[in-house]
Every structure is written in structure tokens, then in C-alpha cells.
Design a protein around this motif. Sequence first.
Motif, PDB file in Angstrom:
ATOM      1  N   TYR A  15     -21.397  -8.169  13.503  1.00  0.00           N
ATOM      2  CA  TYR A  15     -19.425  -7.405  13.058  1.00  0.00           C
ATOM      3  C   TYR A  15     -18.615  -7.460  13.397  1.00  0.00           C
ATOM      4  O   TYR A  15     -18.128  -7.770  12.797  1.00  0.00           O
ATOM      5  N   PHE A  16     -18.741  -9.294  13.798  1.00  0.00           N
ATOM      6  CA  PHE A  16     -16.896 -10.285  13.528  1.00  0.00           C
ATOM      7  C   PHE A  16     -17.003  -9.950  12.159  1.00  0.00           C
ATOM      8  O   PHE A  16     -16.058  -9.647  11.538  1.00  0.00           O
ATOM      9  N   CYS A  17     -17.706 -10.438  11.488  1.00  0.00           N
ATOM     10  CA  CYS A  17     -17.564 -11.147  10.211  1.00  0.00           C
ATOM     11  C   CYS A  17     -16.872  -9.650   9.428  1.00  0.00           C
ATOM     12  O   CYS A  17     -16.623  -9.791   8.284  1.00  0.00           O
ATOM     13  N   PHE A  18     -18.292  -9.069   9.240  1.00  0.00           N
ATOM     14  CA  PHE A  18     -17.597  -7.318   8.588  1.00  0.00           C
ATOM     15  C   PHE A  18     -16.836  -6.797   8.697  1.00  0.00           C
ATOM     16  O   PHE A  18     -15.689  -6.512   8.022  1.00  0.00           O
ATOM     17  N   THR A  19     -16.201  -7.032   9.921  1.00  0.00           N
ATOM     18  CA  THR A  19     -14.967  -6.223  10.351  1.00  0.00           C
ATOM     19  C   THR A  19     -13.798  -7.081  10.101  1.00  0.00           C
ATOM     20  O   THR A  19     -13.128  -6.212   9.343  1.00  0.00           O
ATOM     21  N   ALA A  20     -13.918  -8.259  10.024  1.00  0.00           N
ATOM     22  CA  ALA A  20     -12.803  -9.056   9.241  1.00  0.00           C
ATOM     23  C   ALA A  20     -12.692  -9.315   8.526  1.00  0.00           C
ATOM     24  O   ALA A  20     -11.359  -9.059   7.597  1.00  0.00           O
ATOM     25  N   LEU A  21     -13.678  -9.293   7.119  1.00  0.00           N
ATOM     26  CA  LEU A  21     -14.016  -9.235   5.822  1.00  0.00           C
ATOM     27  C   LEU A  21     -12.948  -8.094   5.190  1.00  0.00           C
ATOM     28  O   LEU A  21     -12.438  -8.416   3.988  1.00  0.00           O
ATOM     29  N   ARG A  22     -13.734  -6.789   5.378  1.00  0.00           N
ATOM     30  CA  ARG A  22     -13.169  -5.525   5.121  1.00  0.00           C
ATOM     31  C   ARG A  22     -11.735  -4.900   5.433  1.00  0.00           C
ATOM     32  O   ARG A  22     -10.716  -4.516   4.618  1.00  0.00           O
ATOM     33  N   MET A  23     -11.218  -6.161   6.763  1.00  0.00           N
ATOM     34  CA  MET A  23      -9.807  -5.483   6.684  1.00  0.00           C
ATOM     35  C   MET A  23      -8.712  -6.894   6.405  1.00  0.00           C
ATOM     36  O   MET A  23      -7.272  -6.354   6.126  1.00  0.00           O
ATOM     37  N   LEU A  24      -9.271  -8.144   5.349  1.00  0.00           N
ATOM     38  CA  LEU A  24      -8.727  -8.706   4.689  1.00  0.00           C
ATOM     39  C   LEU A  24      -7.736  -8.826   4.363  1.00  0.00           C
ATOM     40  O   LEU A  24      -6.981  -9.254   3.892  1.00  0.00           O
ATOM     41  N   SER A  25      -7.904  -7.945   3.335  1.00  0.00           N
ATOM     42  CA  SER A  25      -6.743  -7.500   2.417  1.00  0.00           C
ATOM     43  C   SER A  25      -6.149  -5.906   2.947  1.00  0.00           C
ATOM     44  O   SER A  25      -5.506  -5.963   1.798  1.00  0.00           O
ATOM     45  N   LEU A  26      -6.264  -5.654   3.723  1.00  0.00           N
ATOM     46  CA  LEU A  26      -5.179  -4.507   4.105  1.00  0.00           C
ATOM     47  C   LEU A  26      -3.855  -5.393   3.769  1.00  0.00           C
ATOM     48  O   LEU A  26      -2.873  -4.436   3.188  1.00  0.00           O
ATOM     49  N   PRO A  27      -3.022  -6.080   4.260  1.00  0.00           N
ATOM     50  CA  PRO A  27      -1.416  -6.167   4.491  1.00  0.00           C
ATOM     51  C   PRO A  27      -1.303  -5.720   2.138  1.00  0.00           C
ATOM     52  O   PRO A  27      -0.196  -5.782   2.259  1.00  0.00           O
ATOM     53  N   ALA A  28      -2.190  -6.453   2.333  1.00  0.00           N
ATOM     54  CA  ALA A  28      -1.670  -7.075   0.145  1.00  0.00           C
ATOM     55  C   ALA A  28      -1.580  -5.337  -0.262  1.00  0.00           C
ATOM     56  O   ALA A  28      -1.733  -5.437  -1.197  1.00  0.00           O
ATOM     57  N   GLN A  29      -3.476  -4.392   0.252  1.00  0.00           N
ATOM     58  CA  GLN A  29      -3.006  -3.287   0.031  1.00  0.00           C
ATOM     59  C   GLN A  29      -1.726  -2.470  -0.412  1.00  0.00           C
ATOM     60  O   GLN A  29      -1.498  -1.617  -0.889  1.00  0.00           O
ATOM     61  N   GLN A  30      -0.862  -2.970   0.785  1.00  0.00           N
ATOM     62  CA  GLN A  30      -0.225  -2.097   1.828  1.00  0.00           C
ATOM     63  C   GLN A  30       1.082  -2.212   0.917  1.00  0.00           C
ATOM     64  O   GLN A  30       1.428  -1.487   0.801  1.00  0.00           O
ATOM     65  N   SER A  31       0.766  -3.601   0.778  1.00  0.00           N
ATOM     66  CA  SER A  31       2.027  -4.329  -0.054  1.00  0.00           C
ATOM     67  C   SER A  31       2.427  -3.476  -1.703  1.00  0.00           C
ATOM     68  O   SER A  31       3.635  -3.444  -2.266  1.00  0.00           O
ATOM     69  N   LEU A  32       1.681  -2.994  -2.123  1.00  0.00           N
ATOM     70  CA  LEU A  32       0.996  -3.438  -3.938  1.00  0.00           C
ATOM     71  C   LEU A  32       1.669  -1.228  -3.763  1.00  0.00           C
ATOM     72  O   LEU A  32       1.625  -1.815  -4.727  1.00  0.00           O
ATOM     73  N   MET A  33       0.840  -0.749  -3.091  1.00  0.00           N
ATOM     74  CA  MET A  33       1.437   0.437  -2.880  1.00  0.00           C
ATOM     75  C   MET A  33       2.862   1.452  -2.325  1.00  0.00           C
ATOM     76  O   MET A  33       2.900   1.507  -3.154  1.00  0.00           O
ATOM     77  N   MET A  34       3.490   0.161  -1.848  1.00  0.00           N
ATOM     78  CA  MET A  34       4.990   0.524  -1.920  1.00  0.00           C
ATOM     79  C   MET A  34       5.854  -0.471  -2.629  1.00  0.00           C
ATOM     80  O   MET A  34       6.167  -0.246  -2.992  1.00  0.00           O
ATOM     81  N   GLY A  35       5.084  -1.456  -3.471  1.00  0.00           N
ATOM     82  CA  GLY A  35       5.559  -1.457  -4.659  1.00  0.00           C
ATOM     83  C   GLY A  35       5.429  -1.060  -5.897  1.00  0.00           C
ATOM     84  O   GLY A  35       6.531  -1.109  -7.223  1.00  0.00           O
ATOM     85  N   MET A  36       4.689  -0.005  -5.995  1.00  0.00           N
ATOM     86  CA  MET A  36       4.055   0.738  -6.982  1.00  0.00           C
ATOM     87  C   MET A  36       4.730   1.932  -6.849  1.00  0.00           C
ATOM     88  O   MET A  36       4.936   2.908  -7.565  1.00  0.00           O
ATOM     89  N   VAL A  37       5.585   2.646  -5.678  1.00  0.00           N
ATOM     90  CA  VAL A  37       6.034   3.480  -6.055  1.00  0.00           C
ATOM     91  C   VAL A  37       7.388   4.218  -5.338  1.00  0.00           C
ATOM     92  O   VAL A  37       7.678   3.213  -4.889  1.00  0.00           O
ATOM     93  N   THR A  38       8.007   4.471  -6.037  1.00  0.00           N
ATOM     94  CA  THR A  38       9.641   4.604  -5.544  1.00  0.00           C
ATOM     95  C   THR A  38      10.286   4.675  -4.020  1.00  0.00           C
ATOM     96  O   THR A  38       9.108   5.030  -3.252  1.00  0.00           O
ATOM     97  N   GLU A  39      11.152   3.995  -3.593  1.00  0.00           N
ATOM     98  CA  GLU A  39      11.201   3.916  -2.433  1.00  0.00           C
ATOM     99  C   GLU A  39      11.349   5.048  -1.687  1.00  0.00           C
ATOM    100  O   GLU A  39      10.812   4.871  -0.275  1.00  0.00           O
ATOM    101  N   ASN A  40      12.067   5.791  -2.228  1.00  0.00           N
ATOM    102  CA  ASN A  40      12.174   7.159  -1.269  1.00  0.00           C
ATOM    103  C   ASN A  40      10.609   8.165  -1.069  1.00  0.00           C
ATOM    104  O   ASN A  40      10.809   9.531  -0.578  1.00  0.00           O
ATOM    105  N   GLU A  41       9.684   7.971  -1.537  1.00  0.00           N
ATOM    106  CA  GLU A  41       8.603   8.463  -1.700  1.00  0.00           C
ATOM    107  C   GLU A  41       7.354   7.411  -1.303  1.00  0.00           C
ATOM    108  O   GLU A  41       6.487   7.617  -1.097  1.00  0.00           O
ATOM    109  N   ARG A  42       8.012   6.348  -0.784  1.00  0.00           N
ATOM    110  CA  ARG A  42       6.976   5.542  -0.013  1.00  0.00           C
ATOM    111  C   ARG A  42       5.923   6.708   1.566  1.00  0.00           C
ATOM    112  O   ARG A  42       5.390   6.351   1.668  1.00  0.00           O
TER     113      ARG A  42
END
Length: 394
Positions: A306-333
Amino acid sequence: MIGRAGGSRRDVLLIVFSRVFRNFAAGFLNVAVGLYMYTELHYSFPLIGSVFGAASLAAPFLNLVFGLTSDVYGRKKMLVIGNSLLVFSTIMLLLSSSYYLIVLASMLGSFGLAGGTVGGGVGGYVAPMQNALLAEKAPPGERTRYFSLASVAGGVSSSVGAFLTNIPDYRTLFLIGLVISALATVIVLFISESQSRKPAREVFRFRSGRNIAKFSVTGALNGLGQGLVTPYFSVLFKSNYHISNGLIGDIMGAATLVTAFSLYFTPYLTKKLGFVNLISVTRGVSTLLLGLFPFIPGIVLASADYFCFTALRMLSLPAQQSLMMGMVTENERGAATSVNQASRLIPSSAGTFIAGYLFADSFELPFLVSVPVNLFNIVFYNLFFRKDERKVEF
């Protein structure tokens, strides 16, 4: 991490502190509400599934409302209202044990929401405002670091909160949740309002519609895969391993702590591997461990898995959020985050409803159904974002 933020440093700190307090409450509420229904009210798995499923059904609607209106009327204002709903939901838990009030409280507080506390915690509908405000205050090249900071801080507070489930009295836990969620709301009042507004007449017009659609597809697959299993873990530890509520809280708190500290390495790994490679490796291994979970004997090995799969599943979350914020216009975030959340939560609610009946017949089946869904999610990340990630500053 926040030293380069200049004049926005204060706002970044306030956003992070608000998340810390909210996730602290989420850390024990997400564990306690499920156990409260199972041990105190003696709900069956299908009945628990109906409560969590109702919360998952309400969450997409709340996400869309808050996300779309925050881009028009102000992200700070809508974040205050969103945080206030968690306050009202804990009041309901304190006032009555009525099934219908528990359903309403779960809908407003998003208790049992698939995704865990690191990714947003109780009341995931505040994520559109939090993420949009954070992206606005952070320099473009530092977004992943800022999102990692917020995720680490929120995750640590969630894990500390989960340890509070050692307190045996549910009413005391709900009262603490009320006080802490109120503090999270008050902190938001001191954040400066967003300067990026979208005209009300354009609220349903999206210049970034194509990119939002891509994130919606991956979000839908992620939501379905997680909705089948994630909301039930506290109850599964209780029903299958017959351990105390306190030990369940310790396990889930420790897992959240491990996950939170792993997010510190997200910016480095994103630069080293690239976003798509990072998500393919971490979520691929996580999916394998998730599929193995119901076949692992003993609480020690099951907890390690449980420890391992939870950590690995969430590890990319900040990068995914950053990518989405970078791919949409500022007033549509705000809108982009809310649509992404809604696309994740609607399939998640369907998975949660279905899993309540599947778990009543088979401990293994929901996990086995979840595995191929998560694998398809990885495939679509590769199809949609391998070229786009090169154009975005993380």
C-alpha cells in the motif's frame, strides 16, 4: 523553493498554509468517516458504497461550478466558499447520525473521494482555485517546484492528521475537523485576489478546449481506476485484517507521509526523465502493485504494498498539474482544472458504486478490474502528451 517568488511569496505561503490545514482535517476525516459508518453505524459495503458514490457524483458538479465561476468572479472568493462547505459538512456529522445527513455531509465534504489526501483531500472541488492561484503566483519555469512544495506540505499534514484516528471517539474527531477546516477558510481571506478574470459572457468558451479535452480523457480513466478501490481502503484493512482503527490510521498516515516526501523529487525526476516517461514508469509499477494487493498475505506485507503503490501513483501529480497549467490560457486555468476534475470524478463515482457490490462478493475482483483501466490511462498519456511536453516550461 519559494524564495524567488518576489512579491507573491506571501500569497504562496498563505495558499500552502490553507492547504496544510485543510489536508490535516482531510487526513483523519477520510479515514474516520468510512470507519464510522462500518463500526459505529454498522453499514454494509453496498450502503457505504452508496454514501461514497453520492459524494463522487456531487464532486464533478461542485468542481464545475467552482472552477468556472472562479475564473469569472475571483478565485479567492470561490475558495473561501469552497472551504466553508467542509465546515458545514463536519457540523452535520456532529449534529446527527441520520443516513440522509451523512450522505449530504459526504457530498459537501467529498468524504471518501477517490484520489487520496495528497491529491486534494476532502473537498477536492477547491483544487481548481488553489492550483490556478498557485500557478498565477509562481514563475512559469518554477511551477513544478511550487506544486511539489504545496503537495509535500499538504501530504505531510494529511499524514499527521491520519494519526489522529487513534482517538477512539468519533465525535471528538469531527469536532477537531470543524475547528481545523474553519482555520483553513480564515487563512484564505488574507490572500490577494487573482488579477486574471474571464468575461462572464465567455464562461463556456474555451480557447484551450483541445488540450482540456486531452486531460479529460486521461482524467476519466484515472478516476474510474481509482474509484473502484481507493475509497474503501480503510474499511478493507478493517474487514480483512481485523486491526484497530488506530492502526489503520497509522498505516494510512504513514503511507501519506511517504507519498508526501516522495513528491519532493518530482521536479528533479521530471527534468531527468520527462513527464510522459515519469508517469509511464511510476504509474506502471503502481498498477502492478495495486493488482497484487488482494493476494498478499498478512498486514505487514499488505501495508508495504500500500505504501509503495500510493507513493508511486502520486509521484507525477505536481508535474501533471504544472503541464496542464502550461497548456491552457491563464484566465481558463480554474475552468481547466474543474473540467479535468469533473471528468475524473464522474467515472470515479460509477466505479465506487459498482465496487460496493463487487466487494460484497469478491475481495479481489475490483482490483483486477482496476488494473487494465490504469494501464489504458498510461497509454493515453503517451499518445496525447509526448510531443506537447517539450513546449511547456515545468
